[in-house]
Scaffold this motif. Structure first.
Motif, mmCIF file in Angstrom:
data_model
loop_
_atom_site.group_PDB
_atom_site.id
_atom_site.type_symbol
_atom_site.label_atom_id
_atom_site.label_comp_id
_atom_site.label_asym_id
_atom_site.label_seq_id
_atom_site.Cartn_x
_atom_site.Cartn_y
_atom_site.Cartn_z
ATOM 1 N N VAL A 71 87.146 25.855 -55.117
ATOM 2 C CA VAL A 71 86.259 24.720 -54.858
ATOM 3 C C VAL A 71 85.470 24.955 -53.572
ATOM 4 O O VAL A 71 84.250 24.749 -53.514
ATOM 5 N N VAL A 72 86.170 25.412 -52.532
ATOM 6 C CA VAL A 72 85.516 25.637 -51.242
ATOM 7 C C VAL A 72 84.504 26.766 -51.329
ATOM 8 O O VAL A 72 83.392 26.680 -50.793
ATOM 9 N N ARG A 73 84.867 27.852 -52.015
ATOM 10 C CA ARG A 73 83.969 29.002 -52.121
ATOM 11 C C ARG A 73 82.753 28.674 -52.994
ATOM 12 O O ARG A 73 81.621 28.985 -52.640
ATOM 13 N N GLU A 74 82.999 28.059 -54.158
ATOM 14 C CA GLU A 74 81.933 27.884 -55.141
ATOM 15 C C GLU A 74 81.077 26.650 -54.909
ATOM 16 O O GLU A 74 79.880 26.653 -55.206
ATOM 17 N N ASN A 75 81.682 25.572 -54.386
ATOM 18 C CA ASN A 75 80.925 24.332 -54.212
ATOM 19 C C ASN A 75 80.379 24.133 -52.802
ATOM 20 O O ASN A 75 79.349 23.488 -52.628
ATOM 21 N N TYR A 76 81.099 24.693 -51.817
ATOM 22 C CA TYR A 76 80.661 24.499 -50.434
ATOM 23 C C TYR A 76 80.191 25.801 -49.787
ATOM 24 O O TYR A 76 79.767 25.794 -48.634
ATOM 25 N N HIS A 77 80.300 26.902 -50.535
ATOM 26 C CA HIS A 77 79.733 28.182 -50.112
ATOM 27 C C HIS A 77 80.256 28.649 -48.751
ATOM 28 O O HIS A 77 79.505 29.192 -47.943
ATOM 29 N N VAL A 78 81.537 28.424 -48.526
ATOM 30 C CA VAL A 78 82.187 28.945 -47.325
ATOM 31 C C VAL A 78 82.590 30.393 -47.617
ATOM 32 O O VAL A 78 83.296 30.675 -48.586
ATOM 33 N N ASP A 79 82.121 31.321 -46.797
ATOM 34 C CA ASP A 79 82.355 32.738 -47.067
ATOM 35 C C ASP A 79 83.784 33.178 -46.770
ATOM 36 O O ASP A 79 84.388 33.919 -47.533
ATOM 37 N N ASN A 80 84.316 32.740 -45.631
ATOM 38 C CA ASN A 80 85.645 33.192 -45.223
ATOM 39 C C ASN A 80 86.715 32.259 -45.786
ATOM 40 O O ASN A 80 87.067 31.239 -45.188
ATOM 41 N N VAL A 81 87.217 32.622 -46.965
ATOM 42 C CA VAL A 81 88.243 31.828 -47.650
ATOM 43 C C VAL A 81 89.420 32.739 -47.968
ATOM 44 O O VAL A 81 89.240 33.859 -48.439
ATOM 45 N N VAL A 82 90.627 32.264 -47.708
ATOM 46 C CA VAL A 82 91.822 33.036 -48.045
ATOM 47 C C VAL A 82 92.862 32.091 -48.624
ATOM 48 O O VAL A 82 92.977 30.943 -48.209
#
Length: 215
Positions: free
Chosen positions: A80-91
């Protein structure tokens, strides 16, 4: 997301490094692990709920770590964070190593429990100030995993190596390691590994945290 032992250590560790932090957990009692010195935000809820994420400031976030006790919750929140909010650094923390490999191939960095350390997550979240992946016993040389500014996308790895003045022996791309040749192009989402003398660590991390100089 997640304020267990690992989440609380990450939150306090990031705050000590001067970063602003928000912690999400479904159990408000879990926030006690943060201690009295924690100055950041705490938000009750599940980390894949958009209202909860926005209350935690996801639209201003530079990085997101999903470290709850559930694989499904972690990977859902990460997506959700990567695809909807476009946050690059996700782990995402994943207990099942087999599933972790699948998600790595989807472009979501994971840390499986058996190889877990807080420093591994910090290396993925922070563009600078990371711990080395490897160092020699004398402390003279090290191998750094470095996040590279998007401005380098489309450049040859050989150009990055020339700018650094030190070898880039391999690159991690969607969960797979590749040994670059002179024509290998740096792509969005790649992680580079730089071999260097220890005293050049700050210089190299700063170099790649900014876009390349215009000619």
């Amino acid at each position: 997301m997640g304020c267990g032992r690992v989440g609380s250590m990450l939150a306090t560790g990031l705050e000590r490094r001067g970063h602003s932090v928000a912690v999400i957990d479904v159990n408000v009692d879990a926030f006690r692990r943060l201690g009295q010195d924690y100055k950041g935000l705490t938000v009750k809820g599940v980390g894949f709920d958009r209202e909860v994420l926005e209350a935690a400031g996801i639209r201003r976030a530079d990085a997101f770590a999903a470290v709850s006790s559930g694989d499904n919750s972690n990977i859902l929140a990460a997506r959700v964070v990567r695809e909807n909010y476009h946050v690059d650094n996700v782990v995402a923390r994943i207990y099942d190593q087999g599933r972790a490999a699948v998600y790595e191939r989807l472009g979501i960095p994971t840390v499986a429990t058996v190889k877990w350390t807080v420093s591994q997550v910090l290396r993925r979240l922070l563009p600078e100030g990371s711990e080395p992946v490897w160092r020699d016993p004398t402390g003279t040389a090290r191998l750094l995993q470095i996040h590279v500014h998007p401005g380098w996308v489309g450049r040859r790895i050989s150009e990055l190596q020339a700018a650094a003045g030190t070898p880039i022996p391999f690159v991690q791309r969607v969960g797979r390691g590749i040994v670059p040749d002179r024509d290998t192009i740096f792509q969005d989402g790649d992680l580079i590994y730089v071999a260097c003398h220890t005293d050049r660590t700050d210089e190299l991390e700063t170099l790649f945290a900014t876009p390349p100089a215009k000619h």
